[in-house]
Design a protein around this motif. Sequence first.
Motif, PDB file in Angstrom:
ATOM      1  N   VAL A  79       0.829  -1.206   0.000  1.00 21.27           N
ATOM      2  CA  VAL A  79       0.000   0.000   0.000  1.00 21.27           C
ATOM      3  C   VAL A  79       0.863   1.256   0.000  1.00 21.27           C
ATOM      4  O   VAL A  79       0.483   2.288  -0.569  1.00 21.27           O
ATOM      5  N   CYS A 139       3.278   1.879  -1.759  1.00 21.18           N
ATOM      6  CA  CYS A 139       3.611   2.245  -3.141  1.00 21.18           C
ATOM      7  C   CYS A 139       2.638   3.277  -3.693  1.00 21.18           C
ATOM      8  O   CYS A 139       2.984   4.025  -4.614  1.00 21.18           O
ATOM      9  N   LEU A 140       1.433   3.340  -3.149  1.00 22.98           N
ATOM     10  CA  LEU A 140       0.415   4.248  -3.666  1.00 22.98           C
ATOM     11  C   LEU A 140       0.632   5.701  -3.240  1.00 22.98           C
ATOM     12  O   LEU A 140       0.257   6.617  -3.959  1.00 22.98           O
ATOM     13  N   TYR A 141       1.214   5.918  -2.076  1.00 20.08           N
ATOM     14  CA  TYR A 141       1.340   7.284  -1.576  1.00 20.08           C
ATOM     15  C   TYR A 141       2.792   7.740  -1.387  1.00 20.08           C
ATOM     16  O   TYR A 141       3.039   8.796  -0.816  1.00 20.08           O
ATOM     17  N   VAL A 199       8.470   6.380  -5.945  1.00 20.59           N
ATOM     18  CA  VAL A 199       7.718   5.166  -6.250  1.00 20.59           C
ATOM     19  C   VAL A 199       8.650   3.996  -6.535  1.00 20.59           C
ATOM     20  O   VAL A 199       8.392   2.871  -6.105  1.00 20.59           O
TER      21      VAL A 199
END
Length: 108
Positions: free
Chosen positions: A69, A71-73, A77
């Motif tokens: 998760v 990786c989303l914020y 990245v």
Amino acid sequence: MELRCSEYKGIVVYSFLVICLSAMLFRIDDEYNLLLVLALLLLSLTKRNVIKLNVIDLLLFAITMLDIVSCLYSRTVTLSIRYATFSVFCLGTYILLRDTECSASLLK
């Protein structure tokens, strides 16, 4: 095609573990995530037993999901994806070892 004989399964899984640990020990950079691909291949080829989950398993799943998760914020990245793939690799290796140990203990 499944690895049914538990003796050969143990030899293959433990050989894979030695390769992975030696790669980590000598800091071999796995840019193409070959160890993750091998771990997922071994997970798909082996016949797994039913394993009861305990608190440690749930904590490892939660840590892995947190890395995925993140990786989303994340601002960076590529770095978070690298940590997430390593976390998934470690979780897959843990599942392989736990399954091998459980099947070995059932044979005794």
